[in-house]
Design an enzyme around this catalytic site. Structure first.
Site, PDB file in Angstrom:
ATOM      1  N   ARG A 101       1.715  56.902 -13.162  1.00 14.37           N
ATOM      2  CA  ARG A 101       2.966  56.421 -13.789  1.00 14.37           C
ATOM      3  C   ARG A 101       3.340  57.411 -14.876  1.00 14.37           C
ATOM      4  NH1 ARG A 101       4.688  50.463 -15.772  1.00 14.37           N
ATOM      5  NH2 ARG A 101       5.016  50.402 -13.517  1.00 14.37           N
ATOM      6  N   HIS A 128      10.752  54.027  -8.408  1.00 20.10           N
ATOM      7  CA  HIS A 128       9.616  53.096  -8.491  1.00 20.10           C
ATOM      8  C   HIS A 128       9.299  52.621  -7.063  1.00 20.10           C
ATOM      9  CE1 HIS A 128       6.716  50.506 -10.138  1.00 20.10           C
ATOM     10  NE2 HIS A 128       7.447  49.659 -10.827  1.00 20.10           N
ATOM     11  N   GLN A 131       7.037  49.495  -6.179  1.00 24.77           N
ATOM     12  CA  GLN A 131       7.719  48.225  -6.427  1.00 24.77           C
ATOM     13  C   GLN A 131       8.618  47.873  -5.247  1.00 24.77           C
ATOM     14  OE1 GLN A 131       7.603  46.171  -9.428  1.00 24.77           O
ATOM     15  NE2 GLN A 131       8.517  44.760  -7.954  1.00 24.77           N
ATOM     16  N   ASP A 224      17.361  44.463 -13.418  1.00 19.49           N
ATOM     17  CA  ASP A 224      16.187  44.999 -14.122  1.00 19.49           C
ATOM     18  C   ASP A 224      16.615  45.210 -15.567  1.00 19.49           C
ATOM     19  OD1 ASP A 224      13.705  46.115 -14.682  1.00 19.49           O
ATOM     20  OD2 ASP A 224      14.223  48.103 -13.908  1.00 19.49           O
ATOM     21  N   CYS A 264      11.887  43.059 -10.947  1.00 20.16           N
ATOM     22  CA  CYS A 264      10.538  43.650 -10.864  1.00 20.16           C
ATOM     23  C   CYS A 264       9.644  43.225 -12.021  1.00 20.16           C
ATOM     24  CB  CYS A 264      10.627  45.167 -10.783  1.00 20.16           C
ATOM     25  SG  CYS A 264      11.205  45.957 -12.296  1.00 20.16           S
ATOM     26  N   ARG A 292       3.004  43.144  -5.069  1.00 19.01           N
ATOM     27  CA  ARG A 292       2.587  44.492  -5.471  1.00 19.01           C
ATOM     28  C   ARG A 292       1.181  44.766  -4.926  1.00 19.01           C
ATOM     29  NH1 ARG A 292       4.882  46.915  -9.895  1.00 19.01           N
ATOM     30  NH2 ARG A 292       3.692  48.698  -9.152  1.00 19.01           N
TER      31      ARG A 292
HETATM   32  N1  NVA Z   1      13.145  50.158 -15.073  1.00 16.41           N
HETATM   33  C1  NVA Z   1      11.968  49.675 -15.762  1.00 16.41           C
HETATM   34  C2  NVA Z   1      10.960  49.178 -14.790  1.00 16.41           C
HETATM   35  C3  NVA Z   1       9.718  48.622 -15.406  1.00 16.41           C
HETATM   36  C4  NVA Z   1       8.706  48.179 -14.398  1.00 16.41           C
HETATM   37  C5  NVA Z   1      11.400  50.778 -16.631  1.00 16.41           C
HETATM   38  O1  NVA Z   1      11.340  51.927 -16.166  1.00 16.41           O
HETATM   39  O2  NVA Z   1      11.030  50.505 -17.770  1.00 16.41           O
HETATM   40  N1   CP Z   2       7.099  45.904 -12.309  1.00 12.46           N
HETATM   41  C1   CP Z   2       6.199  46.709 -12.919  1.00 12.46           C
HETATM   42  O1   CP Z   2       5.992  47.864 -12.538  1.00 12.46           O
HETATM   43  O2   CP Z   2       5.557  46.111 -13.960  1.00 12.46           O
HETATM   44  P1   CP Z   2       4.549  46.802 -14.990  1.00 12.46           P
HETATM   45  O3   CP Z   2       5.376  47.709 -15.882  1.00 12.46           O
HETATM   46  O4   CP Z   2       3.957  45.657 -15.746  1.00 12.46           O
HETATM   47  O5   CP Z   2       3.543  47.589 -14.227  1.00 12.46           O
END
Ligand code: NVA
Ligand code: CP
Length: 309
Positions: A101, A128, A131, A224, A264, A292
């Site tokens: 990540r 992502h 997801q 989101d 998500c 997931r």
């Molecule tokens: N769009 C959000 C998704 C978190 C799982 C982010 O990147 O923070």
């Molecule tokens: N949806 C998702 O990726 O959640 P986290 O940021 O908690 O991993």
């Protein structure tokens, strides 16, 4: 050539269906596949915070007979002292796969280009894709199939989730609508790629600025956070322009009568979605979160099998 999963369109429509089929099987029989028996280790690296991704990969790798190694960039050499490719050259001597990540997609591409083990995108600024496998699995469970369904994503069209919906939804043959303020539209190159895929699969891609127009008659409504990780400094300006895209009961009324609501997570209740909708009967967010685990196990098992031969 090692197969990686950095973007939703790194897999073909047939491969996406194959991974989702495997996810269904693994959900039914959770400990059926042990491709990581040994145990082999999977490195799961985080430059950003996480709850679901961290837990689902840790549990999923263990379910597959392996051992997860969760690494925080803050106390590793990556992200300052060492390049992604040098890090990968070291890890590949010891681990079966690398899950990361991070911020820029370019880092993932650099890591993948220089290693023999599969690299999986566990969220970048741009995409992502893990997801999306879980989201597609959830929709399939609810509706039986994906092709031909219409889905509207409301909010930050330039976010990882919106852009992954464009690519993964088009791959699944869905009609994907993204509604965002003009300044937060998806990247042109991603839209071009999604349209090219949709042309092959019978899906479609449509961009809107009007959330009402986008949501009329759709089978699935998705939103989101308006402030993705890394964008915290823009919070005030974002809150000022995203208000019209909040998913509330009135907006849900315009979708199909039995439309699903998805997110998500984590959610900012009262901002991108009202509590009434996210906690209401059309919401499938808890199945989405659980999926997931099943989707990522299927992905890892599939990637390991592909790369074995
Ligand atoms: N769009 C959000 C998704 C978190 C799982 C982010 O990147 O923070
Ligand atoms: N949806 C998702 O990726 O959640 P986290 O940021 O908690 O991993």
């Amino acid at each position: 050539m090692t197969r990686h999963f950095l973007r939703d369109d790194d897999i073909t429509p047939a491969e996406q269906a194959e991974i989702l089929d495997l996810a269904v099987q693994l959900k039914r029989d959770r400990f059926a596949a042990k491709p990581l028996a040994g145990p082999q280790t999977v490195a799961v690296i985080f430059d950003k915070s996480s709850t679901r991704t961290r837990v689902s990969f840790a549990v999923g790798v263990a379910d597959l007979g392996g051992s997860p190694l969760i690494i925080s960039t803050a106390n590793s050499q990556l992200g300052g002292k060492e390049t992604p490719s040098d890090t990968a050259r070291v890890l590949e001597r010891m681990v079966a796969a690398i899950v990361w990540r991070t911020y820029a997609q370019a880092g993932l591409e650099e890591m993948a280009a220089g290693t023999t083990v599969p690299v999986v995108n566990a969220l970048s600024d741009e995409f992502h894709p893990c997801q999306l496998l879980a989201d597609l699995l959830t929709i399939r469970e609810q509706r039986g199939s994906l092709a031909g369904l219409t889905l509207a994503f409301l909010g930050d069209g330039a976010s990882n989730m919106a852009q992954s919906y464009l690519l993964a939804g088009a791959t699944a043959g869905m009609h994907i609508r993204v509604a965002s303020p003009a300044a937060y539209a998806p990247d042109d190159a991603v839209v071009v790629d999604a349209i090219a895929i949709a042309t092959q699969t019978g899906g479609s891609v449509t961009l809107y600025t009007d959330p009402i127009e986008a949501v009329v008659g759709v089978d699935v409504v998705v939103t989101d956070t308006w402030v993705s990780m890394g964008k915290e400094e823009e919070k005030a300006e974002r809150l000022a322009v995203f208000g019209a895209y909040r998913v509330d009961a009135e907006l849900m009324e315009l979708a199909a009568r039995d439309a699903l609501f998805m997110h998500c997570l984590p959610a900012d209740r009262g901002y991108e979605v009202t509590a009434e909708v996210i906690d209401g009967p059309q919401s499938v967010i808890w199945d989405e979160a659980e999926n997931r685990l099943h989707a990522q196990k299927a992905l890892l098992a599939w990637l390991l099998a592909k790369n074995a031969g």
